[in-house]
Design an enzyme around this catalytic site. Sequence first.
Site, PDB file in Angstrom:
ATOM      1  N   ARG A  66      84.540  62.491  18.746  1.00  0.00           N
ATOM      2  CA  ARG A  66      85.109  63.552  19.472  1.00  0.00           C
ATOM      3  C   ARG A  66      83.624  64.561  19.374  1.00  0.00           C
ATOM      4  NH1 ARG A  66      90.075  65.073  16.186  1.00  0.00           N
ATOM      5  NH2 ARG A  66      90.157  66.702  17.325  1.00  0.00           N
ATOM      6  N   ARG A 117      97.997  63.945  13.477  1.00  0.00           N
ATOM      7  CA  ARG A 117      97.242  63.394  14.591  1.00  0.00           C
ATOM      8  C   ARG A 117      96.230  62.252  14.159  1.00  0.00           C
ATOM      9  NH1 ARG A 117      94.313  68.737  17.678  1.00  0.00           N
ATOM     10  NH2 ARG A 117      93.118  66.906  18.241  1.00  0.00           N
ATOM     11  N   LYS A 153      89.746  77.051  17.289  1.00  0.00           N
ATOM     12  CA  LYS A 153      90.129  77.745  18.432  1.00  0.00           C
ATOM     13  C   LYS A 153      91.703  77.800  18.572  1.00  0.00           C
ATOM     14  CE  LYS A 153      88.589  74.134  20.991  1.00  0.00           C
ATOM     15  NZ  LYS A 153      88.090  73.263  20.028  1.00  0.00           N
ATOM     16  N   ARG A 193      86.545  71.252  29.794  1.00  0.00           N
ATOM     17  CA  ARG A 193      85.764  70.517  28.793  1.00  0.00           C
ATOM     18  C   ARG A 193      84.884  69.706  29.522  1.00  0.00           C
ATOM     19  NH1 ARG A 193      89.960  69.797  24.437  1.00  0.00           N
ATOM     20  NH2 ARG A 193      89.155  68.726  22.669  1.00  0.00           N
ATOM     21  N   ARG A 197      92.560  68.967   8.168  1.00  0.00           N
ATOM     22  CA  ARG A 197      93.753  69.198   9.079  1.00  0.00           C
ATOM     23  C   ARG A 197      94.414  67.970   9.330  1.00  0.00           C
ATOM     24  NH1 ARG A 197      92.029  71.322  14.996  1.00  0.00           N
ATOM     25  NH2 ARG A 197      91.380  69.096  15.242  1.00  0.00           N
TER      26      ARG A 197
HETATM   27  P1  AMP Z   1      92.181  69.018  21.364  1.00  0.00           P
HETATM   28  O1  AMP Z   1      93.658  69.235  20.779  1.00  0.00           O
HETATM   29  O2  AMP Z   1      91.919  70.194  22.095  1.00  0.00           O
HETATM   30  O3  AMP Z   1      91.203  68.768  20.414  1.00  0.00           O
HETATM   31  O4  AMP Z   1      92.358  67.906  22.175  1.00  0.00           O
HETATM   32  C1  AMP Z   1      92.603  66.696  21.704  1.00  0.00           C
HETATM   33  C2  AMP Z   1      92.445  65.549  22.521  1.00  0.00           C
HETATM   34  O5  AMP Z   1      93.218  65.576  23.988  1.00  0.00           O
HETATM   35  C3  AMP Z   1      90.851  65.571  23.215  1.00  0.00           C
HETATM   36  O6  AMP Z   1      90.173  64.790  22.152  1.00  0.00           O
HETATM   37  C4  AMP Z   1      91.075  64.779  24.477  1.00  0.00           C
HETATM   38  O7  AMP Z   1      91.120  63.712  24.255  1.00  0.00           O
HETATM   39  C5  AMP Z   1      92.245  65.381  25.068  1.00  0.00           C
HETATM   40  N1  AMP Z   1      91.980  66.620  25.913  1.00  0.00           N
HETATM   41  C6  AMP Z   1      92.275  67.925  25.526  1.00  0.00           C
HETATM   42  N2  AMP Z   1      91.825  68.905  26.460  1.00  0.00           N
HETATM   43  C7  AMP Z   1      91.066  68.018  27.395  1.00  0.00           C
HETATM   44  C8  AMP Z   1      90.369  68.207  28.552  1.00  0.00           C
HETATM   45  N3  AMP Z   1      90.255  69.744  28.997  1.00  0.00           N
HETATM   46  N4  AMP Z   1      89.851  67.376  29.077  1.00  0.00           N
HETATM   47  C9  AMP Z   1      89.978  66.166  28.690  1.00  0.00           C
HETATM   48  N5  AMP Z   1      90.348  65.690  27.794  1.00  0.00           N
HETATM   49  C10 AMP Z   1      91.353  66.638  27.012  1.00  0.00           C
END
Ligand code: AMP
Length: 191
Positions: A146, A134, A14, A89, A128
Amino acid sequence: MLNIILFGPPGAGKGTQSAKIIEKYDLVHISTGDLFRKHMGEGTELGKLAQEYIDYGNLVPDKLVIRMVEVKIRSHTGTKGFIFDGFPRTVAQAIALDEMLDKRNMPITTMLALEADDDELKARIRLRGKTSGRVDDQNDEKINNRIRVYKEETLPVAKYYANQSKYHGINGVGSIDGIFNDICMTIDLVK
Ligand code: AMP
């Protein structure tokens, strides 16, 4: 307006594809994961609240996410459109997003869903993790969590937009440019 939700499991690509889409279509990128990482890096109150959820690969509570997105949307009034990456999400987030956008007369145009199987996703996230720094990319238990959270809490969002005839699946396995081509073809059909 062109408002796109770029949807898909962790590791689907993404972030990579968002960067290419915003450049071509001149859109504002709203990545809730990036926004939270910025807050954590700056040590804000929101960052502190979100940290534990993120470190364990769990979802941050809807209320916090929705408020953060609304602030971001409000700060970009003259844009050609938004690309939402990693948001919504949960179905509650999707309903809140639709309300925010309907209020401004700029509904979601389409949801583009990147599809890849679990083994591919895990391999990409581990790779990654070697450079992203991260915490949530570097541990198999967190990675598995996740993906589980995605299936249980996030996948219903795809059905929510399918019911509005806005869902478009995209094969997320292949070359970055090949996938981007498929994305552009779909965008150009629906815009
Ligand atoms: P990402 O970079 O999109 O993989 O997001 C990393 C982490 O941020 C996720 O595993 C969640 O813990 C949190 N997070 C990101 N976006 C959301 C969302 N829309 N709702 C809830 N938690 C989020």
